[in-house]
Design a protein around this motif. Structure first.
Motif, mmCIF file in Angstrom:
data_model
loop_
_atom_site.group_PDB
_atom_site.id
_atom_site.type_symbol
_atom_site.label_atom_id
_atom_site.label_comp_id
_atom_site.label_asym_id
_atom_site.label_seq_id
_atom_site.Cartn_x
_atom_site.Cartn_y
_atom_site.Cartn_z
ATOM 1 N N ARG A 225 0.842 -1.201 0.000
ATOM 2 C CA ARG A 225 0.000 0.000 0.000
ATOM 3 C C ARG A 225 0.875 1.247 0.000
ATOM 4 N N MET A 226 0.444 2.224 -0.808
ATOM 5 C CA MET A 226 1.198 3.460 -0.952
ATOM 6 C C MET A 226 0.237 4.649 -0.868
ATOM 7 N N LEU A 227 0.602 5.652 -0.084
ATOM 8 C CA LEU A 227 -0.204 6.862 0.063
ATOM 9 C C LEU A 227 0.412 7.956 -0.791
ATOM 10 N N THR A 228 -0.335 8.416 -1.807
ATOM 11 C CA THR A 228 0.183 9.428 -2.718
ATOM 12 C C THR A 228 0.128 10.811 -2.081
ATOM 13 N N ARG A 229 0.679 11.796 -2.797
ATOM 14 C CA ARG A 229 0.667 13.180 -2.303
ATOM 15 C C ARG A 229 -0.740 13.765 -2.305
ATOM 16 N N ASP A 230 -1.663 13.138 -2.991
ATOM 17 C CA ASP A 230 -3.058 13.569 -2.983
ATOM 18 C C ASP A 230 -3.857 12.882 -1.878
ATOM 19 N N ASP A 231 -3.158 12.189 -0.945
ATOM 20 C CA ASP A 231 -3.808 11.444 0.143
ATOM 21 C C ASP A 231 -4.749 10.367 -0.391
ATOM 22 N N VAL A 232 -4.330 9.759 -1.491
ATOM 23 C CA VAL A 232 -5.056 8.633 -2.071
ATOM 24 C C VAL A 232 -4.203 7.381 -1.861
ATOM 25 N N GLU A 233 -4.813 6.359 -1.264
ATOM 26 C CA GLU A 233 -4.069 5.133 -0.992
ATOM 27 C C GLU A 233 -4.192 4.169 -2.162
ATOM 28 N N LEU A 234 -3.054 3.719 -2.645
ATOM 29 C CA LEU A 234 -3.011 2.746 -3.730
ATOM 30 C C LEU A 234 -2.660 1.377 -3.157
ATOM 31 N N THR A 235 -3.385 0.358 -3.556
ATOM 32 C CA THR A 235 -3.084 -1.025 -3.197
ATOM 33 C C THR A 235 -2.586 -1.733 -4.444
ATOM 34 N N ILE A 236 -1.302 -2.114 -4.425
ATOM 35 C CA ILE A 236 -0.658 -2.663 -5.615
ATOM 36 C C ILE A 236 -0.257 -4.109 -5.331
ATOM 37 N N PRO A 237 -0.673 -5.065 -6.146
ATOM 38 C CA PRO A 237 -0.257 -6.463 -5.937
ATOM 39 C C PRO A 237 1.267 -6.588 -5.952
ATOM 40 N N ASN A 238 1.772 -7.454 -5.111
ATOM 41 C CA ASN A 238 3.221 -7.613 -5.014
ATOM 42 C C ASN A 238 3.836 -8.155 -6.291
ATOM 43 N N ALA A 239 3.056 -8.918 -7.070
ATOM 44 C CA ALA A 239 3.585 -9.414 -8.337
ATOM 45 C C ALA A 239 3.926 -8.260 -9.275
ATOM 46 N N ILE A 240 3.116 -7.189 -9.234
ATOM 47 C CA ILE A 240 3.404 -6.003 -10.054
ATOM 48 C C ILE A 240 4.586 -5.240 -9.477
ATOM 49 N N MET A 241 4.622 -5.096 -8.137
ATOM 50 C CA MET A 241 5.725 -4.375 -7.503
ATOM 51 C C MET A 241 7.063 -5.084 -7.737
ATOM 52 N N GLY A 242 7.010 -6.401 -7.845
ATOM 53 C CA GLY A 242 8.254 -7.134 -8.046
ATOM 54 C C GLY A 242 8.764 -7.101 -9.475
ATOM 55 N N ASN A 243 7.916 -6.685 -10.423
ATOM 56 C CA ASN A 243 8.309 -6.683 -11.831
ATOM 57 C C ASN A 243 8.335 -5.291 -12.435
ATOM 58 N N THR A 244 8.268 -4.252 -11.620
ATOM 59 C CA THR A 244 8.281 -2.895 -12.141
ATOM 60 C C THR A 244 9.514 -2.147 -11.633
ATOM 61 N N LYS A 245 9.869 -1.097 -12.353
ATOM 62 C CA LYS A 245 10.983 -0.260 -11.934
ATOM 63 C C LYS A 245 10.521 0.678 -10.834
ATOM 64 N N ILE A 246 11.232 0.678 -9.716
ATOM 65 C CA ILE A 246 10.872 1.490 -8.555
ATOM 66 C C ILE A 246 12.040 2.402 -8.209
ATOM 67 N N ILE A 247 11.772 3.692 -8.112
ATOM 68 C CA ILE A 247 12.773 4.659 -7.658
ATOM 69 C C ILE A 247 12.484 4.963 -6.198
ATOM 70 N N ASN A 248 13.404 4.579 -5.328
ATOM 71 C CA ASN A 248 13.245 4.810 -3.896
ATOM 72 C C ASN A 248 13.956 6.114 -3.541
ATOM 73 N N GLU A 249 13.177 7.187 -3.374
ATOM 74 C CA GLU A 249 13.762 8.485 -3.075
ATOM 75 C C GLU A 249 14.296 8.566 -1.646
ATOM 76 N N SER A 250 13.878 7.642 -0.792
ATOM 77 C CA SER A 250 14.367 7.615 0.581
ATOM 78 C C SER A 250 15.518 6.636 0.766
ATOM 79 N N GLY A 251 15.927 5.962 -0.314
ATOM 80 C CA GLY A 251 17.021 5.013 -0.213
ATOM 81 C C GLY A 251 18.352 5.730 -0.067
ATOM 82 N N GLY A 252 19.397 4.946 0.066
ATOM 83 C CA GLY A 252 20.714 5.535 0.241
ATOM 84 C C GLY A 252 21.079 5.657 1.713
#
Length: 358
Positions: A225-252
């Protein structure tokens, strides 16, 4: 040891023909042996734990005390029952009950020990990289399932139940369930890899390949689950999250996020003055981090003017929009006061000749 055995045999022979007294003697001796063995194991665990540098000697000694004592007492019960010369069926049932109880005791010990070792490994990242605080619940649940599975198997063996048919039935049932719920299984497996690999964690700001940007609020076995800047919660299946490009701005190494403010000045402007103004405005803004220091770069000689870029850092990716708004506002006002022109597209219309009225 031989002297002790001789004394025990002598004591039992003294009460020859009195099975109940002999059973009590055996049980009392087992109690003494259990507590003596418990003390020895405490010292042994202390040395092993200090050698392994886990600093868990007290915890391990505490949880291993009960199963050792109870196991020796169970052995005493079984020996005492054999002395009483009970009917074979009654004796077999009693032994099976005692062994099942012993398996249950050691099952609880194994669960507690596995959780203790996994939590210690999660705190010490220099040992097992795959085990960390985010993936700890996953490995704890897997350890519990394994321990319970082996315990059930040994309990069935104790009662003389053949597990071959049960395992074959479970295999066929597992194949049927796998075909019926392949999407759910793919999400489940992807969730396991996400929890173990930890490309992001709860609270991280990520940008998906489809453009959505927000904070991770929950990582489950089936979905994220991800909360966007518009305060809208997205529920994304893990199969999609595991096969998509993700930029982690909090990483590092830290959560600071660098923002880029493009600014243009007209040809003929004082570049040094423009850079000084931009750096001063960044230093005076409370949202901009003092370290790393802000910097200004001249990117290119554009078609309409000089393209500068202000590079500065904010404490968290969520502050990017607010900091950009404040900096652009004060930069516009400061450039107007300093007389620096911000170029914009212009079009000149040339009339070759005026139309002649008929």
């Amino acid at each position: 040891m031989e002297i002790l055995q001789n004394k025990v045999f002598f004591l039992l022979e003294t009460f020859q023909g009195q099975p109940y007294v002999q059973a009590v003697i055996v049980f009392v001796l087992c109690i003494v042996l259990a507590y003596a063995l418990s003390a020895v194991i405490k010292r042994l665990c202390s040395k092993i734990a200090s050698f392994a540098r886990f600093n868990l000697d007290n915890e391990i000694a505490l949880i291993i005390h009960a199963p050792v004592v109870y196991s020796v007492l169970m052995v005493g019960f079984i020996i005492a029952l054999s002395i009483l010369d009970l009917p074979e069926t009654l004796y077999a049932v009693a032994v099976s009950i005692l062994k099942s109880a012993n398996i249950l005791i050691w099952m609880v010990f194994a669960i507690r020990l596995s959780k203790l070792l996994l939590r210690a490994s999660a705190k010490n990242q220099t040992r097992i990289k795959i085990i960390h605080p985010q993936s700890l619940p996953l490995f704890e649940n897997l350890a519990v399932l394994l321990v319970i599975g082996f315990s059930i198997y040994f309990a069935f063996q104790t009662w003389g139940i053949n597990m071959t048919a049960w395992l074959a039935s479970a295999g066929v049932l597992g194949i049927a369930i796998g075909f019926a719920s392949k999407d759910t299984l793919s999400n489940f497996i992807a969730g396991i890899f996400i929890l173990s690999d930890a490309p992001y964690k709860i609270g991280d700001y990520v940008v998906l390949d489809t453009g959505e940007r927000g904070a991770i609020t929950d990582i489950g076995i089936r979905s994220t689950r991800m909360l966007t800047r518009d305060d809208v919660e997205l529920t994304i299946p893990n199969a999609i999250m595991g096969n998509t490009k993700i930029i982690n701005e909090s990483g590092g190494p830290y959560q600071k996020f660098r923002i880029r403010i493009p600014v243009g000045v007209a040809y003929g402007s004082d570049i040094a003055q423009a850079k000084t103004i931009l750096l001063d405005l960044a230093k005076d803004n409370p949202l901009v981090c003092p370290y790393p220091e802000a910097r200004v770069r001249l990117r290119q000689l554009g078609a309409s003017g000089l393209d500068l870029e202000l590079l500065c850092w904010v404490e968290h990716p969520s502050q990017r929009g607010l900091a950009t708004d404040e900096l652009l506002t004060i930069i516009y006002n400061a450039f107007n006061q300093a007389g620096l022109e911000i170029p914009f597209s212009k079009q000149d219309l040339y009339i070759k000749e005026m139309p002649v009225n008929p």
